[in-house]
Design a protein around this motif. Structure first.
Motif, PDB file in Angstrom:
ATOM      1  N   GLY A  99       0.823  -1.217   0.000  1.00 47.21           N
ATOM      2  CA  GLY A  99       0.000   0.000   0.000  1.00 47.21           C
ATOM      3  C   GLY A  99       0.852   1.259   0.000  1.00 47.21           C
ATOM      4  O   GLY A  99       0.490   2.268   0.620  1.00 47.21           O
ATOM      5  N   ALA A 100       1.985   1.201  -0.694  1.00 48.98           N
ATOM      6  CA  ALA A 100       2.906   2.343  -0.705  1.00 48.98           C
ATOM      7  C   ALA A 100       2.340   3.510  -1.509  1.00 48.98           C
ATOM      8  O   ALA A 100       1.684   3.312  -2.531  1.00 48.98           O
ATOM      9  N   ALA A 101       2.639   4.717  -1.044  1.00 50.64           N
ATOM     10  CA  ALA A 101       2.217   5.913  -1.775  1.00 50.64           C
ATOM     11  C   ALA A 101       3.210   6.244  -2.872  1.00 50.64           C
ATOM     12  O   ALA A 101       2.868   6.877  -3.859  1.00 50.64           O
ATOM     13  N   GLY A 102       4.444   5.811  -2.694  1.00 51.80           N
ATOM     14  CA  GLY A 102       5.442   6.133  -3.710  1.00 51.80           C
ATOM     15  C   GLY A 102       6.723   5.348  -3.560  1.00 51.80           C
ATOM     16  O   GLY A 102       6.995   4.758  -2.509  1.00 51.80           O
ATOM     17  N   ILE A 103       7.502   5.356  -4.638  1.00 50.50           N
ATOM     18  CA  ILE A 103       8.805   4.696  -4.658  1.00 50.50           C
ATOM     19  C   ILE A 103       9.867   5.792  -4.597  1.00 50.50           C
ATOM     20  O   ILE A 103       9.793   6.786  -5.336  1.00 50.50           O
ATOM     21  N   ILE A 104      10.810   5.602  -3.721  1.00 46.91           N
ATOM     22  CA  ILE A 104      11.867   6.604  -3.536  1.00 46.91           C
ATOM     23  C   ILE A 104      13.114   6.157  -4.279  1.00 46.91           C
ATOM     24  O   ILE A 104      13.537   5.005  -4.156  1.00 46.91           O
ATOM     25  N   ARG A 105      13.695   7.062  -5.077  1.00 48.91           N
ATOM     26  CA  ARG A 105      14.965   6.757  -5.740  1.00 48.91           C
ATOM     27  C   ARG A 105      15.887   7.959  -5.621  1.00 48.91           C
ATOM     28  O   ARG A 105      15.430   9.084  -5.373  1.00 48.91           O
TER      29      ARG A 105
ATOM     30  N   GLU B 141      16.875   5.701 -14.601  1.00 39.52           N
ATOM     31  CA  GLU B 141      15.838   5.933 -13.592  1.00 39.52           C
ATOM     32  C   GLU B 141      14.514   6.357 -14.248  1.00 39.52           C
ATOM     33  O   GLU B 141      13.439   5.962 -13.796  1.00 39.52           O
ATOM     34  N   MET B 142      14.605   7.155 -15.322  1.00 35.66           N
ATOM     35  CA  MET B 142      13.410   7.564 -16.060  1.00 35.66           C
ATOM     36  C   MET B 142      12.709   6.356 -16.668  1.00 35.66           C
ATOM     37  O   MET B 142      11.483   6.228 -16.635  1.00 35.66           O
ATOM     38  N   GLN B 143      13.534   5.465 -17.231  1.00 36.02           N
ATOM     39  CA  GLN B 143      13.006   4.260 -17.872  1.00 36.02           C
ATOM     40  C   GLN B 143      12.279   3.385 -16.842  1.00 36.02           C
ATOM     41  O   GLN B 143      11.173   2.903 -17.070  1.00 36.02           O
ATOM     42  N   LEU B 144      12.933   3.242 -15.693  1.00 40.46           N
ATOM     43  CA  LEU B 144      12.373   2.432 -14.610  1.00 40.46           C
ATOM     44  C   LEU B 144      11.049   3.026 -14.116  1.00 40.46           C
ATOM     45  O   LEU B 144      10.047   2.323 -13.960  1.00 40.46           O
TER      46      LEU B 144
ATOM     47  N   LYS C 175      -1.134   4.159 -10.677  1.00 41.47           N
ATOM     48  CA  LYS C 175      -1.122   4.996  -9.471  1.00 41.47           C
ATOM     49  C   LYS C 175       0.263   5.153  -8.866  1.00 41.47           C
ATOM     50  O   LYS C 175       0.458   5.906  -7.925  1.00 41.47           O
ATOM     51  N   CYS C 176       1.207   4.383  -9.412  1.00 44.87           N
ATOM     52  CA  CYS C 176       2.532   4.364  -8.791  1.00 44.87           C
ATOM     53  C   CYS C 176       3.349   5.616  -9.126  1.00 44.87           C
ATOM     54  O   CYS C 176       3.605   5.916 -10.283  1.00 44.87           O
ATOM     55  N   GLU C 177       3.733   6.348  -8.114  1.00 42.54           N
ATOM     56  CA  GLU C 177       4.570   7.525  -8.328  1.00 42.54           C
ATOM     57  C   GLU C 177       6.002   7.227  -7.880  1.00 42.54           C
ATOM     58  O   GLU C 177       6.202   6.540  -6.872  1.00 42.54           O
ATOM     59  N   THR C 178       6.968   7.756  -8.617  1.00 41.70           N
ATOM     60  CA  THR C 178       8.363   7.650  -8.173  1.00 41.70           C
ATOM     61  C   THR C 178       8.799   9.040  -7.732  1.00 41.70           C
ATOM     62  O   THR C 178       8.596  10.017  -8.457  1.00 41.70           O
ATOM     63  N   ILE C 179       9.367   9.101  -6.548  1.00 43.82           N
ATOM     64  CA  ILE C 179       9.819  10.391  -6.013  1.00 43.82           C
ATOM     65  C   ILE C 179      11.338  10.369  -5.974  1.00 43.82           C
ATOM     66  O   ILE C 179      11.947   9.495  -5.358  1.00 43.82           O
ATOM     67  N   PHE C 180      11.951  11.347  -6.666  1.00 43.68           N
ATOM     68  CA  PHE C 180      13.411  11.380  -6.753  1.00 43.68           C
ATOM     69  C   PHE C 180      14.014  12.375  -5.778  1.00 43.68           C
ATOM     70  O   PHE C 180      13.533  13.508  -5.662  1.00 43.68           O
ATOM     71  N   PHE C 181      15.060  11.941  -5.129  1.00 43.60           N
ATOM     72  CA  PHE C 181      15.850  12.841  -4.301  1.00 43.60           C
ATOM     73  C   PHE C 181      17.177  13.056  -5.006  1.00 43.60           C
ATOM     74  O   PHE C 181      17.839  12.079  -5.390  1.00 43.60           O
ATOM     75  N   THR C 182      17.555  14.307  -5.195  1.00 42.31           N
ATOM     76  CA  THR C 182      18.870  14.536  -5.797  1.00 42.31           C
ATOM     77  C   THR C 182      19.920  14.354  -4.705  1.00 42.31           C
ATOM     78  O   THR C 182      19.697  14.678  -3.544  1.00 42.31           O
ATOM     79  N   THR C 183      21.038  13.809  -5.106  1.00 48.59           N
ATOM     80  CA  THR C 183      22.104  13.506  -4.164  1.00 48.59           C
ATOM     81  C   THR C 183      22.626  14.767  -3.479  1.00 48.59           C
ATOM     82  O   THR C 183      22.576  15.855  -4.063  1.00 48.59           O
ATOM     83  N   SER C 184      23.136  14.617  -2.283  1.00 48.21           N
ATOM     84  CA  SER C 184      23.860  15.730  -1.668  1.00 48.21           C
ATOM     85  C   SER C 184      25.222  15.776  -2.358  1.00 48.21           C
ATOM     86  O   SER C 184      25.811  14.727  -2.642  1.00 48.21           O
ATOM     87  N   THR C 185      25.709  16.979  -2.607  1.00 49.64           N
ATOM     88  CA  THR C 185      26.929  17.130  -3.418  1.00 49.64           C
ATOM     89  C   THR C 185      28.077  16.247  -2.938  1.00 49.64           C
ATOM     90  O   THR C 185      28.802  15.673  -3.752  1.00 49.64           O
TER      91      THR C 185
END
Ligand code: ADP
Length: 163
Positions: A81-87, A98-101, A111-121
């Motif tokens: 029942g996840a709201a989103g996938i984190i990458r 990652e876009m392809q995935l 309904k599946c959303e992927t939420i991206f976090f940009t890396t810390s420098t």
């Protein structure tokens, strides 16, 4: 945002992964760090070893748990029942894959959303593969992985040398 799933190989977990977990844990109510069993990668650490390390290094986050899943990520995410996938996104080189995935997952489950976090420098160059390459040759990975991972790497390569 109730539940987010952060899937990956985590072979082994690095400070780059932990940075994503830490930041995501302030946004999602609950996070499952999900180790993929069926990703066709030759891994250095067994699933159990990777899971133990992840449990150890995420102890201080009360809303983070660690699980192993097999089969399609999207099926697993729906079951949970996840709201989103984190990458995480490190560089342009991550983007295409990652876009392809994300697009494939969206195609299979609307309904599946992927939420991206940009890396810390400071972790933008960091990957599990580069850590393994450096550690295998006796290089210092301190500050790039948690201490327990550093020890496990040392043990693993010592054992491999003796074998
Ligand atoms: P996978 O085999 O699924 O790529 P990884 O364990 O290598 O599994 O990575 C899991 C996720 O964490 C991926 O989205 C990857 O881009 C992200 N990631 C890995 N290292 C970093 C880092 N240093 N900074 C930000 N994201 C990262």
């Amino acid at each position: 945002m109730p539940l987010g799933i952060y899937p990956g190989s985590f072979d082994p977990v690095t400070n780059g992964h932990l940075d994503i977990i830490s930041r995501a844990s302030t946004i999602f109510d609950q996070i499952i760090v999900a180790i993929a069993m069926d990703n066709n990668k030759d891994t250095l650490f067994t699933v159990d070893e990777r899971k133990d390390m992840l449990i150890n290094v995420t102890q201080s986050y009360p809303n983070v748990t660690v699980e192993v899943f097999s089969g399609l990520l999207i099926d697993y995410a729906e079951r949970k029942g996840a709201a989103g996938i984190i990458r995480g996104l490190r560089a342009v080189s991550d983007f295409e894959y990652e876009m392809q995935l994300a697009a494939m997952n969206k195609k299979m489950a609307e309904k599946c959303e992927t939420i991206f976090f940009t890396t810390s420098t400071e972790y933008s160059f960091l990957s599990s593969s580069i850590i393994k390459q450096v550690a295998a040759l006796g290089g210092c990975v301190s500050g790039l992985v948690p201490e327990i991972v550093e020890l496990s790497l040392r043990k693993k390569f010592l054992t491999n040398e003796e074998a």
